[in-house]
Design a protein around this motif. Sequence first.
Motif, PDB file in Angstrom:
ATOM      1  N   LEU A   7     -22.188  -6.964  24.486  1.00 62.82           N
ATOM      2  CA  LEU A   7     -21.664  -7.970  23.579  1.00 62.82           C
ATOM      3  C   LEU A   7     -20.565  -8.765  24.282  1.00 62.82           C
ATOM      4  N   PRO A   8     -20.442 -10.058  23.982  1.00 63.89           N
ATOM      5  CA  PRO A   8     -19.472 -10.879  24.707  1.00 63.89           C
ATOM      6  C   PRO A   8     -18.023 -10.653  24.302  1.00 63.89           C
ATOM      7  N   SER A   9     -17.809 -10.193  23.077  1.00 60.37           N
ATOM      8  CA  SER A   9     -16.430 -10.073  22.601  1.00 60.37           C
ATOM      9  C   SER A   9     -16.386  -9.161  21.380  1.00 60.37           C
ATOM     10  N   ARG A  10     -15.189  -8.858  20.956  1.00 55.40           N
ATOM     11  CA  ARG A  10     -14.973  -8.052  19.753  1.00 55.40           C
ATOM     12  C   ARG A  10     -15.382  -8.864  18.525  1.00 55.40           C
ATOM     13  N   PRO A  11     -16.245  -8.335  17.662  1.00 52.92           N
ATOM     14  CA  PRO A  11     -16.607  -9.078  16.445  1.00 52.92           C
ATOM     15  C   PRO A  11     -15.473  -9.059  15.430  1.00 52.92           C
ATOM     16  N   SER A  12     -15.405 -10.107  14.629  1.00 53.47           N
ATOM     17  CA  SER A  12     -14.436 -10.140  13.530  1.00 53.47           C
ATOM     18  C   SER A  12     -14.963  -9.434  12.292  1.00 53.47           C
ATOM     19  N   ALA A  13     -16.277  -9.212  12.238  1.00 54.41           N
ATOM     20  CA  ALA A  13     -16.898  -8.503  11.120  1.00 54.41           C
ATOM     21  C   ALA A  13     -18.263  -8.013  11.555  1.00 54.41           C
ATOM     22  N   VAL A  14     -18.745  -6.972  10.881  1.00 51.22           N
ATOM     23  CA  VAL A  14     -20.108  -6.478  11.087  1.00 51.22           C
ATOM     24  C   VAL A  14     -20.815  -6.510   9.744  1.00 51.22           C
ATOM     25  N   ILE A  15     -21.995  -7.115   9.741  1.00 50.83           N
ATOM     26  CA  ILE A  15     -22.773  -7.257   8.514  1.00 50.83           C
ATOM     27  C   ILE A  15     -24.057  -6.455   8.671  1.00 50.83           C
ATOM     28  N   PHE A  16     -24.341  -5.641   7.668  1.00 49.60           N
ATOM     29  CA  PHE A  16     -25.463  -4.708   7.722  1.00 49.60           C
ATOM     30  C   PHE A  16     -26.582  -5.142   6.774  1.00 49.60           C
ATOM     31  N   ASP A  17     -27.814  -5.090   7.266  1.00 48.79           N
ATOM     32  CA  ASP A  17     -28.957  -5.037   6.376  1.00 48.79           C
ATOM     33  C   ASP A  17     -28.916  -3.679   5.671  1.00 48.79           C
ATOM     34  N   MET A  18     -29.695  -3.514   4.606  1.00 46.29           N
ATOM     35  CA  MET A  18     -29.657  -2.257   3.866  1.00 46.29           C
ATOM     36  C   MET A  18     -30.907  -1.415   4.084  1.00 46.29           C
ATOM     37  N   ASP A  19     -32.058  -1.898   3.637  1.00 38.61           N
ATOM     38  CA  ASP A  19     -33.281  -1.090   3.675  1.00 38.61           C
ATOM     39  C   ASP A  19     -33.819  -0.987   5.101  1.00 38.61           C
ATOM     40  N   GLY A  20     -33.986   0.246   5.546  1.00 32.05           N
ATOM     41  CA  GLY A  20     -34.475   0.473   6.899  1.00 32.05           C
ATOM     42  C   GLY A  20     -33.392   0.449   7.951  1.00 32.05           C
ATOM     43  N   LEU A  21     -32.180   0.095   7.548  1.00 30.06           N
ATOM     44  CA  LEU A  21     -31.051   0.045   8.491  1.00 30.06           C
ATOM     45  C   LEU A  21     -29.948   1.006   8.058  1.00 30.06           C
ATOM     46  N   LEU A  22     -29.451   0.846   6.854  1.00 32.62           N
ATOM     47  CA  LEU A  22     -28.504   1.805   6.282  1.00 32.62           C
ATOM     48  C   LEU A  22     -29.231   2.966   5.612  1.00 32.62           C
ATOM     49  N   LEU A  23     -30.273   2.631   4.867  1.00 29.63           N
ATOM     50  CA  LEU A  23     -31.000   3.622   4.069  1.00 29.63           C
ATOM     51  C   LEU A  23     -32.410   3.818   4.613  1.00 29.63           C
ATOM     52  N   ASP A  24     -32.872   5.051   4.590  1.00 30.37           N
ATOM     53  CA  ASP A  24     -34.239   5.355   5.010  1.00 30.37           C
ATOM     54  C   ASP A  24     -35.160   5.100   3.817  1.00 30.37           C
ATOM     55  N   SER A  25     -35.229   3.827   3.447  1.00 32.93           N
ATOM     56  CA  SER A  25     -35.888   3.435   2.203  1.00 32.93           C
ATOM     57  C   SER A  25     -37.231   2.748   2.400  1.00 32.93           C
ATOM     58  N   GLU A  26     -37.478   2.197   3.587  1.00 34.33           N
ATOM     59  CA  GLU A  26     -38.733   1.482   3.788  1.00 34.33           C
ATOM     60  C   GLU A  26     -39.925   2.424   3.621  1.00 34.33           C
ATOM     61  N   ARG A  27     -39.852   3.615   4.169  1.00 38.38           N
ATOM     62  CA  ARG A  27     -40.931   4.577   4.012  1.00 38.38           C
ATOM     63  C   ARG A  27     -41.141   4.916   2.546  1.00 38.38           C
ATOM     64  N   ALA A  28     -40.020   5.085   1.832  1.00 39.59           N
ATOM     65  CA  ALA A  28     -40.104   5.489   0.434  1.00 39.59           C
ATOM     66  C   ALA A  28     -40.803   4.428  -0.414  1.00 39.59           C
TER      67      ALA A  28
END
Length: 227
Positions: A7-28
């Motif tokens: 990464l080129p620099s420190r991010p000011s924020a991190v934004i997350f997708d939810m399904d399949g990224l935070l939660l193991d929900s796509e399979r469900a």
Amino acid sequence: MTEVEPLPSRPSAVIFDMDGLLLDSERAILDCFREAASEQGADIESDWWLGMIGLGDAVCRAMLVERIGTPATDQLLERGHARYIAMAEAGLPHRPGVLALLDLLALHRIPCAVATSTRSPLAQRKLAAAGLLHRFAHVCTSSDVAQPKPAPDVYLLAARRLGVEAARCVVLEDSPTGVRAALAAGMTPIQVPDLLTPDAEARSLGHRIVASLGAAQALLVPHLALR
């Protein structure tokens, strides 16, 4: 996975997708739809459902209508969603590495938000049931914007609510659809694939692709250590 550009620099924020990224929900959810289709006798091959990953509800419904017609689609979605909501409200499992990454970002005071194609209030209920809702300053959903992913709307909304320039945001996504949305927003996406292996078209987007959230965390660590 090949070597990933730092990464080129420190991010000011991190934004997350939810399904399949935070939660193991796509399979469900795909399993719920497959089971509902089987009960109705709908002839839909198992791999066909993978084409829905990362898409909004309206697009997924249109795909089903084209495949099996409106009455059968309405019945399938009602059955499938009822099953899935029961599972989600019981608490879906996290994807591996979620808590460690969120702990690290909190330690370094990097603000976080969710930007999801799931509609509100279901998105908040899923995060709450999984014990993650309190971890995010904002949860932005497809209910909050005019156009769902791959349009950039939900990511731009998350940046505005966080009070951060879009160009200073890192996005974590599992699907090519979400990656396209992040790129259109002028953000830096890191893709952590779940059910979909990035094909040549997805790789041609030129973004960073890593095997796990732990690998995504490793890209962030050098910049966090600077403070």
